[in-house]
Scaffold this motif. Structure first.
Motif, mmCIF file in Angstrom:
data_model
loop_
_atom_site.group_PDB
_atom_site.id
_atom_site.type_symbol
_atom_site.label_atom_id
_atom_site.label_comp_id
_atom_site.label_asym_id
_atom_site.label_seq_id
_atom_site.Cartn_x
_atom_site.Cartn_y
_atom_site.Cartn_z
ATOM 1 N N MET A 1 0.843 -1.190 0.000
ATOM 2 C CA MET A 1 0.000 0.000 0.000
ATOM 3 C C MET A 1 0.881 1.244 0.000
ATOM 4 S SD MET A 1 -2.837 1.200 2.822
ATOM 5 C CE MET A 1 -3.808 -0.273 2.518
ATOM 6 N N SER A 2 0.613 2.177 -0.910
ATOM 7 C CA SER A 2 1.396 3.400 -1.005
ATOM 8 C C SER A 2 1.052 4.353 0.133
ATOM 9 C CB SER A 2 1.133 4.088 -2.346
ATOM 10 O OG SER A 2 1.463 3.238 -3.424
ATOM 11 N N ARG A 3 2.037 5.147 0.539
ATOM 12 C CA ARG A 3 1.847 6.111 1.616
ATOM 13 C C ARG A 3 2.016 7.530 1.075
ATOM 14 N NH1 ARG A 3 6.022 5.557 5.738
ATOM 15 N NH2 ARG A 3 7.349 4.752 4.064
ATOM 16 N N LEU A 4 1.426 8.469 1.792
ATOM 17 C CA LEU A 4 1.469 9.877 1.418
ATOM 18 C C LEU A 4 2.140 10.678 2.517
ATOM 19 C CD1 LEU A 4 0.386 12.385 -0.276
ATOM 20 C CD2 LEU A 4 -1.599 12.301 1.241
ATOM 21 N N PHE A 5 2.994 11.644 2.132
ATOM 22 C CA PHE A 5 3.491 12.610 3.113
ATOM 23 C C PHE A 5 3.439 14.001 2.507
ATOM 24 C CE2 PHE A 5 7.317 11.756 0.707
ATOM 25 C CZ PHE A 5 8.096 12.904 0.791
ATOM 26 N N ARG A 6 3.286 15.010 3.385
ATOM 27 C CA ARG A 6 3.088 16.379 2.919
ATOM 28 C C ARG A 6 4.173 17.341 3.385
ATOM 29 N NH1 ARG A 6 -1.682 18.307 1.435
ATOM 30 N NH2 ARG A 6 -0.252 19.690 0.336
ATOM 31 N N ASP A 7 4.979 16.951 4.379
ATOM 32 C CA ASP A 7 5.888 17.900 5.025
ATOM 33 C C ASP A 7 7.338 17.719 4.601
ATOM 34 O OD1 ASP A 7 3.825 19.063 6.601
ATOM 35 O OD2 ASP A 7 3.883 17.297 7.886
ATOM 36 N N ALA A 8 8.015 18.850 4.406
ATOM 37 C CA ALA A 8 9.455 18.816 4.133
ATOM 38 C C ALA A 8 10.238 18.555 5.407
ATOM 39 C CB ALA A 8 9.891 20.137 3.506
ATOM 40 N N ASP A 9 9.642 18.879 6.553
ATOM 41 C CA ASP A 9 10.310 18.667 7.846
ATOM 42 C C ASP A 9 10.003 17.269 8.361
ATOM 43 O OD1 ASP A 9 11.280 21.321 7.956
ATOM 44 O OD2 ASP A 9 9.314 22.002 8.645
ATOM 45 N N GLY A 10 10.882 16.795 9.246
ATOM 46 C CA GLY A 10 10.634 15.520 9.901
ATOM 47 C C GLY A 10 11.805 14.570 9.760
ATOM 48 N N GLY A 11 11.646 13.427 10.423
ATOM 49 C CA GLY A 11 12.689 12.422 10.398
ATOM 50 C C GLY A 11 12.705 11.624 9.115
ATOM 51 N N PRO A 12 13.663 10.711 8.998
ATOM 52 C CA PRO A 12 13.801 9.904 7.784
ATOM 53 C C PRO A 12 12.554 9.041 7.525
ATOM 54 C CG PRO A 12 15.764 9.740 9.151
ATOM 55 C CD PRO A 12 14.730 10.423 9.982
ATOM 56 N N LEU A 13 12.100 9.058 6.303
ATOM 57 C CA LEU A 13 10.971 8.221 5.884
ATOM 58 C C LEU A 13 11.451 6.925 5.244
ATOM 59 C CD1 LEU A 13 8.733 11.020 4.333
ATOM 60 C CD2 LEU A 13 8.310 9.802 6.467
ATOM 61 N N CYS A 14 12.681 6.931 4.748
ATOM 62 C CA CYS A 14 13.255 5.746 4.100
ATOM 63 C C CYS A 14 14.664 5.519 4.672
ATOM 64 C CB CYS A 14 13.323 5.937 2.585
ATOM 65 S SG CYS A 14 11.749 6.340 1.800
ATOM 66 N N PRO A 15 14.743 4.984 5.863
ATOM 67 C CA PRO A 15 16.051 4.858 6.527
ATOM 68 C C PRO A 15 17.074 4.070 5.732
ATOM 69 C CG PRO A 15 14.258 4.425 8.071
ATOM 70 C CD PRO A 15 13.639 4.495 6.710
ATOM 71 N N GLN A 16 16.628 3.099 4.947
ATOM 72 C CA GLN A 16 17.555 2.266 4.178
ATOM 73 C C GLN A 16 17.901 2.870 2.826
ATOM 74 O OE1 GLN A 16 18.783 -0.232 5.923
ATOM 75 N NE2 GLN A 16 17.349 0.438 7.533
ATOM 76 N N GLY A 17 17.305 4.013 2.495
ATOM 77 C CA GLY A 17 17.559 4.640 1.211
ATOM 78 C C GLY A 17 16.354 4.557 0.290
ATOM 79 N N SER A 18 16.387 5.327 -0.803
ATOM 80 C CA SER A 18 15.276 5.342 -1.748
ATOM 81 C C SER A 18 15.744 5.819 -3.109
ATOM 82 C CB SER A 18 14.154 6.265 -1.241
ATOM 83 O OG SER A 18 14.574 7.623 -1.289
ATOM 84 N N VAL A 19 14.885 5.595 -4.097
ATOM 85 C CA VAL A 19 15.040 6.195 -5.421
ATOM 86 C C VAL A 19 13.924 7.216 -5.560
ATOM 87 C CG1 VAL A 19 14.939 5.819 -7.913
ATOM 88 C CG2 VAL A 19 16.131 4.172 -6.433
ATOM 89 N N VAL A 20 14.272 8.443 -5.944
ATOM 90 C CA VAL A 20 13.314 9.547 -5.971
ATOM 91 C C VAL A 20 13.164 10.079 -7.392
ATOM 92 C CG1 VAL A 20 12.721 11.815 -5.021
ATOM 93 C CG2 VAL A 20 14.043 10.182 -3.637
ATOM 94 N N CYS A 21 11.918 10.282 -7.816
ATOM 95 C CA CYS A 21 11.664 11.017 -9.056
ATOM 96 C C CYS A 21 10.859 12.265 -8.684
ATOM 97 C CB CYS A 21 10.937 10.176 -10.096
ATOM 98 S SG CYS A 21 9.350 9.486 -9.582
ATOM 99 N N ILE A 22 11.162 13.392 -9.332
ATOM 100 C CA ILE A 22 10.569 14.679 -8.969
ATOM 101 C C ILE A 22 9.898 15.291 -10.195
ATOM 102 C CG2 ILE A 22 10.956 16.905 -7.850
ATOM 103 C CD1 ILE A 22 13.673 15.898 -6.932
ATOM 104 N N GLY A 23 8.694 15.836 -9.994
ATOM 105 C CA GLY A 23 8.012 16.513 -11.091
ATOM 106 C C GLY A 23 6.711 17.136 -10.630
ATOM 107 N N ALA A 24 6.129 17.976 -11.483
ATOM 108 C CA ALA A 24 4.810 18.536 -11.187
ATOM 109 C C ALA A 24 3.746 17.451 -11.313
ATOM 110 C CB ALA A 24 4.511 19.693 -12.139
#
Length: 339
Positions: free
Chosen positions: A1-24
């Motif tokens: 199940m996918s999760r949603l987050f809205r905040d730039a602040d806070g602790g690590p969401l992916c402690p083991q690392g992640s692959v990120v894609c960015i776009g509108a």
């Protein structure tokens, strides 16, 4: 199940690392889909979660509200963006609240706080001509330089072209405004549609013999307006023929944009149900009528024209080769939290 987050602040969401894609990711067109799928392949190869990162409101919407830019039309709303990114394989979707604080954040601070801090990025993928940070000062080279310091690689995918021209949300908006729905569908990879939960209106249509299912567009500006022949999805096994109005209803002094669909030969209660309205053909522009009688007369003409066009659309679709269904899977409970 996918999760949603809205905040730039806070602790690590992916402690083991992640692959990120960015776009509108407005509209999730073929270029967006290529970016997310490329990132998904990288995430699978590294055994890491895929994060799709975007903003709500979009930066241009924020600056328009502050009077610093024209108000941009939206192809899709936040929930549709979330669901679409989930269906493409995102494990985590970030719709960061774009506010004055985030607008003032430098590209270097964004990398350190969000990409390295919250997401522990190992790879960051972006589209062509990507810019980010305060005054759009950051670019791909910035990402690569900062990535080397924070332990991730960055790359931009090649642009996706249709008919020799790059696919873009701007190009799709122009096609929609011109009533070229076939062209828009080709660029999107699916027919253009707006989804939402049916809300109560003033019920004026019911008194005029044209009850409607109403969808609000929030405080966003739609990419098109007028009267359309449409299909409504989510009522039964097959799409339901309809005629729809998207606009401010000048004859009855409406204000906010409202999408109203009159389903032909339908009798039932749709309040609270999630539906999707697919646009097939533009019938006419929205205009103010001298009275309700003139409006009702025109509505009958609109309905007759829409029925005819939808009958032709059915015949055309029967002649076309079958296409795979568009996946629409996401956590409804999570999506409801999108502001």
């Amino acid at each position: 199940m996918s999760r949603l987050f809205r905040d730039a602040d806070g602790g690590p969401l992916c402690p083991q690392g992640s692959v990120v894609c960015i776009g509108a990711f407005d509209g999730l067109h073929l270029g967006h889909r290529a970016l997310v799928r490329h990132a998904a392949e990288r995430a699978r190869a590294l055994g890491l979660p895929l994060v799709a990162l975007s903003f709500e409101p979009l930066p241009r919407e924020f600056f328009a509200a502050a009077g610093q830019a024209p108000r941009p039309p939206r192809l899709s709303l936040a929930r549709a963006k979330f669901e679409g990114l989930c269906s493409l394989g995102a494990d985590l979707v970030g719709l960061l609240r774009f506010d004055a604080r985030l607008a003032a954040m430098s590209a270097e601070a964004f990398v350190a706080q969000v990409l390295a801090g919250r997401l522990r990025a190992r790879a960051v993928l972006v589209g062509p001509e990507f810019r980010f940070g305060h005054r759009r000062a950051g670019d791909l080279e910035t990402l690569r330089r900062e990535g080397a310091a924070h332990g991730f690689v960055a790359e931009a995918i090649a642009p996706v072209a249709v008919d020799g021209e790059r696919v873009s949300s701007t190009r799709i908006r122009a096609a929609l405004q011109a009533g070229e729905f076939g062209n828009a569908a080709q660029l999107l990879g699916k027919p253009y549609a707006i989804g939402g939960r049916v809300v109560r209106g003033r019920q004026l249509g019911r008194t005029l013999g044209f009850p409607t299912a109403n969808l609000r567009f929030g405080n966003k500006m739609p990419a098109l307006s007028g009267i359309y022949a449409t299909w409504v999805h989510g009522i039964g096994e097959r799409p339901w023929p309809s005629v729809s109005s998207l606009g401010t209803r000048p004859t009855v002094a409406g204000v906010e944009p409202l999408l109203e669909a009159h389903l032909f030969d339908f009798d039932g209660d749709l309040y609270g149900r999630r539906i999707e309205i697919e646009f097939v053909a533009h019938l006419r522009a929205e205009r103010k009528f001298p009275d309700l009688a003139a409006l009702t007369e025109q509505m009958h003409r609109d309905a007759a024209q829409a029925r005819e066009l939808l009958s032709l659309d059915v015949l055309q679709r029967r002649l076309q080769p079958a296409s795979p269904p568009d996946p629409r899977t996401a956590s409804a409970a999570t999506a409801e939290k999108i502001a």
